[in-house]
Design a protein around this motif. Structure first.
Motif, PDB file in Angstrom:
ATOM      1  N   ARG A  16      34.465  45.470  31.310  1.00 37.98           N
ATOM      2  CA  ARG A  16      34.764  44.570  32.609  1.00 37.98           C
ATOM      3  C   ARG A  16      33.876  44.448  33.318  1.00 37.98           C
ATOM      4  O   ARG A  16      33.705  43.328  33.987  1.00 37.98           O
ATOM      5  N   ILE A  17      32.657  45.448  33.501  1.00 34.64           N
ATOM      6  CA  ILE A  17      31.582  45.020  34.382  1.00 34.64           C
ATOM      7  C   ILE A  17      30.577  43.981  33.816  1.00 34.64           C
ATOM      8  O   ILE A  17      30.333  42.887  34.612  1.00 34.64           O
ATOM      9  N   SER A  18      30.623  44.054  32.587  1.00 35.58           N
ATOM     10  CA  SER A  18      29.801  42.916  31.934  1.00 35.58           C
ATOM     11  C   SER A  18      30.326  41.481  32.345  1.00 35.58           C
ATOM     12  O   SER A  18      29.990  40.391  32.451  1.00 35.58           O
ATOM     13  N   LEU A  19      31.874  41.257  32.092  1.00 34.15           N
ATOM     14  CA  LEU A  19      32.594  40.333  32.158  1.00 34.15           C
ATOM     15  C   LEU A  19      32.390  39.803  33.644  1.00 34.15           C
ATOM     16  O   LEU A  19      32.111  38.698  33.914  1.00 34.15           O
ATOM     17  N   THR A  20      32.700  40.723  34.618  1.00 29.49           N
ATOM     18  CA  THR A  20      32.638  40.241  36.038  1.00 29.49           C
ATOM     19  C   THR A  20      31.128  39.782  36.319  1.00 29.49           C
ATOM     20  O   THR A  20      31.098  38.649  37.003  1.00 29.49           O
ATOM     21  N   GLU A  21      29.999  40.349  35.943  1.00 31.43           N
ATOM     22  CA  GLU A  21      28.653  40.227  36.367  1.00 31.43           C
ATOM     23  C   GLU A  21      28.434  38.596  35.555  1.00 31.43           C
ATOM     24  O   GLU A  21      27.734  37.919  36.462  1.00 31.43           O
ATOM     25  N   THR A  22      28.672  38.665  34.363  1.00 31.29           N
ATOM     26  CA  THR A  22      28.124  37.381  33.515  1.00 31.29           C
ATOM     27  C   THR A  22      28.845  36.122  34.252  1.00 31.29           C
ATOM     28  O   THR A  22      28.357  35.278  34.253  1.00 31.29           O
ATOM     29  N   PHE A  23      30.020  36.293  34.588  1.00 30.35           N
ATOM     30  CA  PHE A  23      30.780  34.847  34.846  1.00 30.35           C
ATOM     31  C   PHE A  23      31.208  34.877  36.420  1.00 30.35           C
ATOM     32  O   PHE A  23      31.996  34.043  36.929  1.00 30.35           O
ATOM     33  N   SER A  24      30.665  35.606  37.063  1.00 32.43           N
ATOM     34  CA  SER A  24      31.000  35.650  38.675  1.00 32.43           C
ATOM     35  C   SER A  24      30.892  34.456  39.296  1.00 32.43           C
ATOM     36  O   SER A  24      31.588  34.136  40.234  1.00 32.43           O
ATOM     37  N   ASP A  25      29.867  33.648  38.837  1.00 30.90           N
ATOM     38  CA  ASP A  25      29.690  32.165  39.536  1.00 30.90           C
ATOM     39  C   ASP A  25      30.586  31.234  39.131  1.00 30.90           C
ATOM     40  O   ASP A  25      30.651  30.174  39.644  1.00 30.90           O
ATOM     41  N   ILE A  26      31.271  31.433  37.996  1.00 33.39           N
ATOM     42  CA  ILE A  26      32.227  30.304  37.234  1.00 33.39           C
ATOM     43  C   ILE A  26      33.608  30.829  37.638  1.00 33.39           C
ATOM     44  O   ILE A  26      34.487  29.924  37.726  1.00 33.39           O
ATOM     45  N   TYR A  27      34.021  32.054  36.961  1.00 31.22           N
ATOM     46  CA  TYR A  27      35.370  32.471  37.362  1.00 31.22           C
ATOM     47  C   TYR A  27      35.638  33.681  38.204  1.00 31.22           C
ATOM     48  O   TYR A  27      34.612  34.503  38.697  1.00 31.22           O
ATOM     49  N   ASN A  28      36.646  33.878  38.876  1.00 37.83           N
ATOM     50  CA  ASN A  28      37.219  35.086  39.503  1.00 37.83           C
ATOM     51  C   ASN A  28      37.633  36.126  38.315  1.00 37.83           C
ATOM     52  O   ASN A  28      38.877  35.961  38.099  1.00 37.83           O
ATOM     53  N   ILE A  29      36.798  36.859  38.019  1.00 39.88           N
ATOM     54  CA  ILE A  29      37.388  37.928  36.913  1.00 39.88           C
ATOM     55  C   ILE A  29      37.953  38.962  37.796  1.00 39.88           C
ATOM     56  O   ILE A  29      37.367  39.699  38.730  1.00 39.88           O
ATOM     57  N   ILE A  30      39.373  39.100  37.350  1.00 40.94           N
ATOM     58  CA  ILE A  30      39.878  40.354  37.799  1.00 40.94           C
ATOM     59  C   ILE A  30      40.224  41.468  36.809  1.00 40.94           C
ATOM     60  O   ILE A  30      41.157  41.126  35.927  1.00 40.94           O
ATOM     61  N   PRO A  31      39.594  42.668  36.880  1.00 41.89           N
ATOM     62  CA  PRO A  31      39.719  43.548  35.938  1.00 41.89           C
ATOM     63  C   PRO A  31      40.808  44.426  36.347  1.00 41.89           C
ATOM     64  O   PRO A  31      41.315  44.785  37.065  1.00 41.89           O
ATOM     65  N   ALA A  32      41.284  44.881  34.738  1.00 37.41           N
ATOM     66  CA  ALA A  32      42.468  45.968  34.854  1.00 37.41           C
ATOM     67  C   ALA A  32      42.125  46.856  33.566  1.00 37.41           C
ATOM     68  O   ALA A  32      41.737  46.418  32.654  1.00 37.41           O
ATOM     69  N   SER A  33      41.937  48.016  33.981  1.00 40.14           N
ATOM     70  CA  SER A  33      41.608  49.019  32.882  1.00 40.14           C
ATOM     71  C   SER A  33      42.809  49.611  32.239  1.00 40.14           C
ATOM     72  O   SER A  33      42.700  50.417  31.371  1.00 40.14           O
ATOM     73  N   SER A  34      44.007  49.065  32.494  1.00 37.89           N
ATOM     74  CA  SER A  34      45.303  49.824  31.767  1.00 37.89           C
ATOM     75  C   SER A  34      46.256  48.786  31.919  1.00 37.89           C
ATOM     76  O   SER A  34      46.359  47.625  32.579  1.00 37.89           O
ATOM     77  N   ASP A  35      47.382  48.821  31.067  1.00 41.58           N
ATOM     78  CA  ASP A  35      48.686  47.978  31.159  1.00 41.58           C
ATOM     79  C   ASP A  35      49.317  48.148  32.346  1.00 41.58           C
ATOM     80  O   ASP A  35      49.715  46.959  32.945  1.00 41.58           O
ATOM     81  N   ARG A  36      49.629  49.112  32.907  1.00 35.62           N
ATOM     82  CA  ARG A  36      49.984  49.217  34.244  1.00 35.62           C
ATOM     83  C   ARG A  36      49.376  48.545  35.311  1.00 35.62           C
ATOM     84  O   ARG A  36      49.992  47.590  36.413  1.00 35.62           O
ATOM     85  N   GLU A  37      47.955  48.644  35.422  1.00 35.73           N
ATOM     86  CA  GLU A  37      47.381  48.177  36.398  1.00 35.73           C
ATOM     87  C   GLU A  37      47.253  46.421  36.359  1.00 35.73           C
ATOM     88  O   GLU A  37      47.528  45.731  37.165  1.00 35.73           O
ATOM     89  N   ALA A  38      47.356  46.004  34.869  1.00 38.48           N
ATOM     90  CA  ALA A  38      47.485  44.441  34.612  1.00 38.48           C
ATOM     91  C   ALA A  38      48.823  43.907  34.912  1.00 38.48           C
ATOM     92  O   ALA A  38      48.996  42.944  35.923  1.00 38.48           O
ATOM     93  N   TYR A  39      50.017  44.739  35.092  1.00 34.87           N
ATOM     94  CA  TYR A  39      51.334  44.303  35.587  1.00 34.87           C
ATOM     95  C   TYR A  39      51.399  44.104  36.841  1.00 34.87           C
ATOM     96  O   TYR A  39      51.756  43.275  37.529  1.00 34.87           O
ATOM     97  N   GLU A  40      50.497  45.148  37.606  1.00 33.56           N
ATOM     98  CA  GLU A  40      50.680  45.065  39.106  1.00 33.56           C
ATOM     99  C   GLU A  40      49.868  43.943  39.568  1.00 33.56           C
ATOM    100  O   GLU A  40      50.255  43.108  40.569  1.00 33.56           O
ATOM    101  N   ILE A  41      48.822  43.619  38.776  1.00 29.20           N
ATOM    102  CA  ILE A  41      47.991  42.287  39.376  1.00 29.20           C
ATOM    103  C   ILE A  41      48.813  41.151  39.121  1.00 29.20           C
ATOM    104  O   ILE A  41      48.606  40.071  39.999  1.00 29.20           O
TER     105      ILE A  41
END
Length: 272
Positions: A16-41
């Motif tokens: 999640r950290i790698s994706l966020t840092e790598t693409f921060s200038d291009i995409y708004n990466i919204i990380p989720a560590s679990s299925d429940r967190e993903a549903y909330e987002i």
């Protein structure tokens, strides 16, 4: 300019950290560590594309998460990121036509960047490829299309790369920075022709090293026969050998730009 929202679901912090840092200038990466967190987002954010690891940490949880997201948001393109591609495809066999793409771990940055861009473009159904590309970036063609020879007096970069995703990334960064025009070419020969067409307007040249046909070093050598003053930068996602900078310099290149690049790297290159 609004960046696309990418929901990245993975139980590994490093991913999640790698994706966020790598693409921060291009995409708004919204990380989720679990299925429940993903549903909330999904319930509160306007998501454009989903990256889903099938092991959360168990394969069955990832499969269940895919099915639930697809049920709630059938309009979303879901990219499956997994180290167990064969097993995942078997578990999701009935949904094969609903999965946008599989990316096998450990993933390559350029590969996942390309797939995300394809998924974003696919959302723009009913538009031509060019229309979709510009709409995704919040740019309207009437604002950026210019007739031959009518580029503004801003600094102009000639970018040559056979990967559309790289050109798109650079275009988005320059749009955020402001003050730059971009002339695009997708192979070395086209790049040389673009230079001849706009030679009095080009201030910088960015060329990819690993292109089909004429590679970046070969392009620089040919370009220097036409112009020995314009700065030329070699873009590469590879880890070069120690003597590579000298080789680039010997061919006439000014420096190397690592990919994927960020706005900081581009600013440093252009000495802003």
């Amino acid at each position: 300019m609004k960046k696309p929202n990418i929901l990245a679901i993975d139980d590994e912090d490093s991913v999640r950290i790698s994706l966020t840092e790598t693409f921060s200038d291009i995409y708004n990466i919204i990380p989720a560590s679990s299925d429940r967190e993903a549903y909330e987002i999904l319930g509160r954010e306007d998501i454009d594309v989903v990256l889903l690891d099938l092991r959360l940490p168990l394969l069955d949880i990832g499969v269940k998460t895919f099915k639930e997201i697809h049920r709630k948001r059938p309009d979303l393109n879901i990219i499956i990121v997994t180290a167990v591609e064969a097993e995942g495809k078997e578990k999701l066999r009935e949904y094969a036509s609903e999965i946008f793409a599989y990316v096998v771990k450990p993933w390559n940055i350029e590969e996942i960047h390309k797939v995300i861009n394809q998924a974003l473009a696919d959302r723009e159904k009913g538009l031509s490829d060019e229309d979709a590309h510009y709409q995704l970036q919040g740019i309207y063609k009437k604002e950026i299309r210019k007739k031959k020879g009518t580029l503004s007096k801003q600094k102009t970069i000639l970018a040559i790369d056979d990967e559309l995703s790289t050109i798109q990334s650079l275009e988005m960064i320059l749009e955020n920075m402001g003050g730059y025009n971009l002339i695009k070419a997708f192979d070395g020969n086209e790049g040389l022709n673009k230079y001849k067409e706009y030679k009095n307007k080009i201030d910088y040249v960015f060329v990819d090293y690993s292109m089909n046909g004429m590679n970046g070093l070969e392009f620089i050598e040919k370009f220097r026969e036409l112009n020995n003053k314009i700065p030329v930068y070699l873009m590469t996602g590879l880890i070069p050998p120690d003597d590579f900078p000298k080789l680039v310099a010997d061919k006439g290149g000014n420096n190397i730009i690592p990919k994927p690049f960020s706005i900081e790297i581009i600013k440093e290159t252009l000495e802003i």
